[in-house]
Scaffold this active site. Structure first.
Site, PDB file in Angstrom:
ATOM      1  N   SER A 283      -4.970   3.415  -3.275  1.00 31.58           N
ATOM      2  CA  SER A 283      -6.587   3.641  -3.722  1.00 31.58           C
ATOM      3  C   SER A 283      -6.425   4.818  -4.053  1.00 31.58           C
ATOM      4  CB  SER A 283      -7.312   3.856  -2.321  1.00 31.58           C
ATOM      5  OG  SER A 283      -7.830   1.808  -1.273  1.00 31.58           O
TER       6      SER A 283
ATOM      7  N   ASP B 230      -1.753  -0.575   6.960  1.00 30.73           N
ATOM      8  CA  ASP B 230      -1.580  -0.018   7.696  1.00 30.73           C
ATOM      9  C   ASP B 230      -3.211  -0.600   8.109  1.00 30.73           C
ATOM     10  OD1 ASP B 230      -2.487   3.171   6.476  1.00 30.73           O
ATOM     11  OD2 ASP B 230      -1.745   1.706   5.164  1.00 30.73           O
TER      12      ASP B 230
ATOM     13  N   ASP C 166      -0.148   5.763   0.531  1.00 32.64           N
ATOM     14  CA  ASP C 166      -0.239   5.826   2.008  1.00 32.64           C
ATOM     15  C   ASP C 166      -0.384   5.264   3.125  1.00 32.64           C
ATOM     16  OD1 ASP C 166       0.073   8.828   3.188  1.00 32.64           O
ATOM     17  OD2 ASP C 166      -2.058   8.956   3.309  1.00 32.64           O
TER      18      ASP C 166
ATOM     19  N   ASP D 179       0.849  -1.273  -0.291  1.00 33.34           N
ATOM     20  CA  ASP D 179      -0.073  -0.051  -0.081  1.00 33.34           C
ATOM     21  C   ASP D 179       0.673   1.403  -0.297  1.00 33.34           C
ATOM     22  OD1 ASP D 179      -2.573   1.571   0.787  1.00 33.34           O
ATOM     23  OD2 ASP D 179      -1.700   1.844   2.540  1.00 33.34           O
TER      24      ASP D 179
END
Length: 215
Positions: free
Chosen positions: A106, A161, A13, A11
């Site tokens: 995303s 996260d 951020d 991922d």
């Protein structure tokens, strides 16, 4: 703990970089522009979800394209000075062959590339909101990343996260490593939980990567 993998999927951020201050600054401005009250905005989960889904929770469908373009513009303009590499990120990526890892985010490709470039990260493979029809927690983003890298999903390790991202990785049949950079450990369901990527090291092997995580 040692884990052997064909590829590592990150991922962005909250995992590789932090742009949370920028995110909240831009979304707060966006909400004000579109007449979204603080109460309405507080009910919507921001982290780890595509902007189109967030906007869809707040505005009629007809307004989504224009509103999506506006938040992307705000966030891209806020990248300079608004993004930092999280601990361990640059050191870990430097240990990995470019064809053995991907970023699965995303965010849109335009925004993700801007944020990553701000800290000197240029992935060979990037899966963004533009590439998928169903975002996390659906497994589609991570399954697409495995396909692009030409590896079996079961041989991938996901670093995330956010609960939605971890759910996505599990649904894709992948090993999951959770980082406690934005959520408490008791909020995260994963095979391994670490503080951040400084607790992870990697070594290229003949057919993939062996990673070691600190206790």
């Amino acid at each position: 703990m040692k884990i052997s993998a064909a590829a590592l999927l990150f991922d962005n951020d909250g995992t590789l970089v932090s742009s949370m201050e920028s995110v909240y600054r831009c979304w707060t401005r966006w909400a004000e522009e579109y007449g979204i009250t603080a109460e309405e905005f507080a009910r919507v989960e921001l982290h780890g979800r595509p902007a189109a889904e967030i906007i869809g929770d707040l505005l009629p469908a007809a307004r989504i394209p224009e509103a999506l373009a506006r938040i992307e513009q705000l966030e891209v303009e806020d990248v300079a000075g608004g993004v930092i590499a999280l601990p361990g990120t640059l050191a870990l990526l430097a240990q990995l062959p470019p064809e053995r890892w991907a970023v699965v985010t995303s965010a849109t490709a335009r925004l993700a590339e801007a944020r990553l470039a701000e800290v000197g990260i240029h992935p060979k493979t990037l899966i963004a909101a533009d590439d998928i029809s169903r975002g996390k927690p659906d497994p589609e983003p991570f399954l697409l990343a495995a396909r692009r890298l030409g590896v079996d999903p079961a041989d991938c390790v996901v670093f995330e996260d956010a609960p939605a991202g971890l759910q996505s990785g599990r649904a894709a049949g992948m090993t999951t490593v959770a980082l406690t950079t934005t959520h408490r450990a008791d909020e995260l369901a994963a095979d391994v939980i670490v503080e951040d990527l400084s607790a992870v090291s990697a070594q290229a092997t003949g057919d993939g990567v062996e990673i070691t995580t600190a206790d």
